[in-house]
Design an enzyme around this catalytic site. Structure first.
Site, mmCIF file in Angstrom:
data_model
loop_
_atom_site.group_PDB
_atom_site.id
_atom_site.type_symbol
_atom_site.label_atom_id
_atom_site.label_comp_id
_atom_site.label_asym_id
_atom_site.label_seq_id
_atom_site.Cartn_x
_atom_site.Cartn_y
_atom_site.Cartn_z
ATOM 1 N N GLY A 60 0.766 -1.191 0.132
ATOM 2 C CA GLY A 60 0.051 0.070 0.239
ATOM 3 C C GLY A 60 0.920 1.240 0.079
ATOM 4 O O GLY A 60 1.983 1.213 0.324
ATOM 5 N N CYS A 87 5.173 -6.411 2.112
ATOM 6 C CA CYS A 87 5.533 -5.041 1.892
ATOM 7 C C CYS A 87 4.910 -4.195 3.014
ATOM 8 O O CYS A 87 4.904 -4.600 4.180
ATOM 9 C CB CYS A 87 5.194 -4.304 0.594
ATOM 10 S SG CYS A 87 6.132 -2.794 0.265
ATOM 11 N N TYR A 88 3.597 -3.401 2.828
ATOM 12 C CA TYR A 88 3.094 -2.661 3.698
ATOM 13 C C TYR A 88 2.242 -3.720 4.571
ATOM 14 O O TYR A 88 2.266 -3.434 5.574
ATOM 15 C CB TYR A 88 1.954 -1.734 2.890
ATOM 16 C CG TYR A 88 1.152 -1.086 4.066
ATOM 17 C CD1 TYR A 88 1.440 0.194 4.343
ATOM 18 C CD2 TYR A 88 -0.282 -1.666 4.253
ATOM 19 C CE1 TYR A 88 0.666 0.893 5.270
ATOM 20 C CE2 TYR A 88 -0.901 -1.084 5.354
ATOM 21 C CZ TYR A 88 -0.679 0.251 5.929
ATOM 22 O OH TYR A 88 -1.587 0.921 6.647
ATOM 23 N N HIS A 166 8.560 -8.591 -3.098
ATOM 24 C CA HIS A 166 7.318 -8.619 -3.613
ATOM 25 C C HIS A 166 7.255 -10.311 -4.358
ATOM 26 O O HIS A 166 7.973 -10.526 -5.431
ATOM 27 C CB HIS A 166 6.769 -7.889 -4.759
ATOM 28 C CG HIS A 166 6.437 -6.401 -4.000
ATOM 29 N ND1 HIS A 166 5.069 -6.222 -3.671
ATOM 30 C CD2 HIS A 166 7.214 -5.599 -3.777
ATOM 31 C CE1 HIS A 166 4.947 -5.076 -3.116
ATOM 32 N NE2 HIS A 166 6.180 -4.461 -3.184
ATOM 33 N N GLU A 168 5.060 -12.110 -5.720
ATOM 34 C CA GLU A 168 4.332 -12.248 -6.765
ATOM 35 C C GLU A 168 4.859 -11.730 -8.151
ATOM 36 O O GLU A 168 4.354 -11.956 -8.990
ATOM 37 C CB GLU A 168 3.000 -11.400 -6.525
ATOM 38 C CG GLU A 168 3.161 -9.870 -6.612
ATOM 39 C CD GLU A 168 3.718 -9.200 -5.287
ATOM 40 O OE1 GLU A 168 3.470 -7.909 -4.965
ATOM 41 O OE2 GLU A 168 4.140 -10.086 -4.491
ATOM 42 N N VAL A 223 -11.676 -10.278 -26.720
ATOM 43 C CA VAL A 223 -11.415 -11.741 -26.132
ATOM 44 C C VAL A 223 -12.535 -12.034 -24.944
ATOM 45 O O VAL A 223 -13.151 -13.068 -25.006
ATOM 46 C CB VAL A 223 -10.025 -11.561 -25.254
ATOM 47 C CG1 VAL A 223 -9.846 -13.063 -24.694
ATOM 48 C CG2 VAL A 223 -8.912 -11.650 -26.328
ATOM 49 N N ASP A 224 -13.018 -10.723 -24.096
ATOM 50 C CA ASP A 224 -13.863 -10.990 -22.944
ATOM 51 C C ASP A 224 -15.205 -11.328 -23.593
ATOM 52 O O ASP A 224 -15.875 -12.370 -23.124
ATOM 53 C CB ASP A 224 -14.004 -9.841 -22.287
ATOM 54 C CG ASP A 224 -12.570 -9.871 -21.401
ATOM 55 O OD1 ASP A 224 -11.652 -10.584 -21.681
ATOM 56 O OD2 ASP A 224 -12.535 -8.468 -21.098
#
Length: 506
Positions: A60, A87-88, A166, A168, A223-224
């Site tokens: 954040g 992180c945060y 991070h 991810e 695509v969606d």
């Protein structure tokens, strides 16, 4: 939005304003564990009702020691559910449990070397912080460090874990393995999330909702909406009507390709050729946001007119996906990033009983996988991101048929050449600028618009680097455009990353 199946294990990603919340949830799902993003303000009682096997706290932008910084409920720490603060999230955990967080003289941004205190060699991880944990709460121990901060910590007894980096991000070495260890070794995940389960659940849900009645979908050709149409036609064959509003701003041959694909499905396809109508509305318009608003408004008007001709249809479908909901607010913590045309309700002048959004639990990469499972051609499923206003915002200045024709040809040449590359950019397209440039063709002087080429490499489109395309390929693209399109005599390549630029020019 429902969980894919009632029996799937769930990991909650609690959002405290971090820009990587979607990346975290996607990474968890990529490890076959279902994840949902919820506001960091969710109550402990609500969490217990959801019965997650683990919780991940996002980063954040705030400093956790400020009075107005977001905090979770203190009861969260005593639920006995494994928690990973990123992180945060790590700073908040330590601050709320009696540790200390303060601002450092210098921050850590980008890839930093992390040294584990136990077994394992140093590794590179993505950092993005200035605040740091300077004193751990009671019961916590340091598990890794950088030159200037505590990189990770844990309290195994209470199943609380924190990382300043991070995991991810693809820029963190073995970040996927780190998350996998938390999910499978600490949370006890069994890896029961599969898209096939999602498809089965949605088909049953669509049939239960729609019954024998009809359903209407605005098919954009993206695509969606294309995957949504395929899923609906499989769930309720013969009951779906798709209205495809061809505004005239699609890439070369795309409108015909879309019609060819869906004319073979068990649905009714109505193609509305409204190119002249849209061009008329945009005559003299040069400002990008004005173009977007006019096209969006006119699209709705055309759709409403066509829908009224069909009589009463109870259900309206949209290709809304999970990031649309997250970015439009959707109850998640933080400001709205952008409003999406398919989030926020039904067209005002049409009387539908209910909206159906069968993709609202999926990320874009999952939607593409689902499209392949439903038998859509790879050319459509792997289509690059394309803005709703289409080529209208890739033509600088006023839009004319002549400009659109030039851009379609230039864009098709670029895509044809780059499609031959073994490793292609994430997105690539041509732009027709409103800068005029002197050129020479034969013995004639020309003075025509400059074509700009844009190609970027990214994983999430929140940031990107321009793709370093070999000069030999760029030279060939330039030669083809200037030779095959009489009205172009100069081609340039955009080498700006995001930030400071955006992917699109307008």
């Amino acid at each position: 939005m429902n969980q894919p199946t009632p029996t799937n294990q769930l990991v909650l990603v609690l959002d405290f304003g971090g820009q990587y919340k979607e990346l975290i949830a996607r990474a968890v799902r990529g490890l076959s564990v279902y994840a949902e993003i919820k506001s960091g303000h969710i109550t402990a009682a609500e969490i217990k009702a959801l019965n997650p096997i683990g919780i991940i706290l996002t980063g954040g932008p705030k400093s956790v020691y400020l009075a107005d910084s977001p905090k979770c409920e203190p009861e969260l720490w005593g639920l006995g559910i494994p928690i990973l603060g990123i992180c945060y999230g790590m700073q908040m955990m330590c601050h709320m449990l009696g540790g200390e967080v303060s601002t450092a003289d210098t921050g850590e941004y980008g890839c930093v070397t992390v040294t584990p205190l136990s077994a394992g060699p140093p590794f590179s991880a993505l950092m993005s912080h200035r605040d740091r944990v300077t004193r751990l709460p009671e019961g916590f121990c340091v598990t890794s460090t950088t030159e200037s901060c505590i990189a990770s910590c844990e309290n195994r007894e209470k199943k609380l874990y924190g990382v300043q980096f991070h995991p991810e991000s693809e820029h963190t070495n073995d970040g996927r393995e780190f998350l996998g260890h938390f999910l499978y070794e600490i949370c006890g995940a069994v890896g029961d999330y599969r898209l096939d389960d999602y498809v089965s659940l949605q088909i049953n849900e669509i049939r239960g909702t729609v019954g024998k009645q009809n359903i209407l979908l605005a098919l954009s050709g993206g695509v969606d909406s294309s995957v949504c149409a395929s899923l609906l036609s499989k769930a309720v064959p013969g009951q779906l009507t798709c209205i495809f509003v061809d505004h005239g701003f699609m890439r070369q041959n795309e409108a015909d390709e879309i019609e060819a694909v869906f004319s073979k499905r068990n649905l009714r396809l109505i193609r509305v050729n409204a190119q002249k109508r849209f061009l008329g509305k945009l005559k003299g318009v040069t400002e990008p946001e004005a173009k977007r608003k006019i096209i969006g408004e006119e699209f709705i008007r055309v759709f409403e007119e066509e829908a009224k001709k069909l009589g009463k249809i109870p259900f309206f479908a949209q290709g809304t996906i999970y990031p649309d909901i997250v970015e439009s607010g959707g109850g998640i913590h933080g400001a709205t990033i952008k409003s999406h045309h398919n989030v926020g309700g039904l067209p005002e002048k049409l009387d539908f009983e209910k909206i159906v959004e069968p993709l609202s639990g999926l990320f874009k990469d999952e939607v593409r996988v689902l499209g392949r499972k439903l038998g859509l051609p790879s050319k459509l499923v792997n289509r690059q991101p394309f803005p709703g206003p289409g080529l209208a915002i890739r033509v600088m200045g006023e839009i004319t048929e002549r400009k659109l024709e030039v851009l379609r040809k230039a864009d098709a040449i670029m895509r044809e050449e780059l499609d031959r590359m073994r490793t292609k950019p994430s997105q690539y397209f041509a732009v027709l600028t409103d800068t005029l440039s002197v050129g020479v063709k034969g013995d004639d002087r020309t003075y025509e618009p400059v074509v700009a080429l844009r190609a970027v490499t990214t994983t999430d489109f929140m940031t990107c680097e321009y793709t370093q395309i070999p000069h030999k390929i760029l030279s060939k693209i330039s030669a083809r455009i200037t030779n095959e399109i009489p009205l172009v005599s100069r081609v340039v390549y955009d080498i700006t990353s995001k930030p400071p630029a955006t992917v699109e020019w307008e």
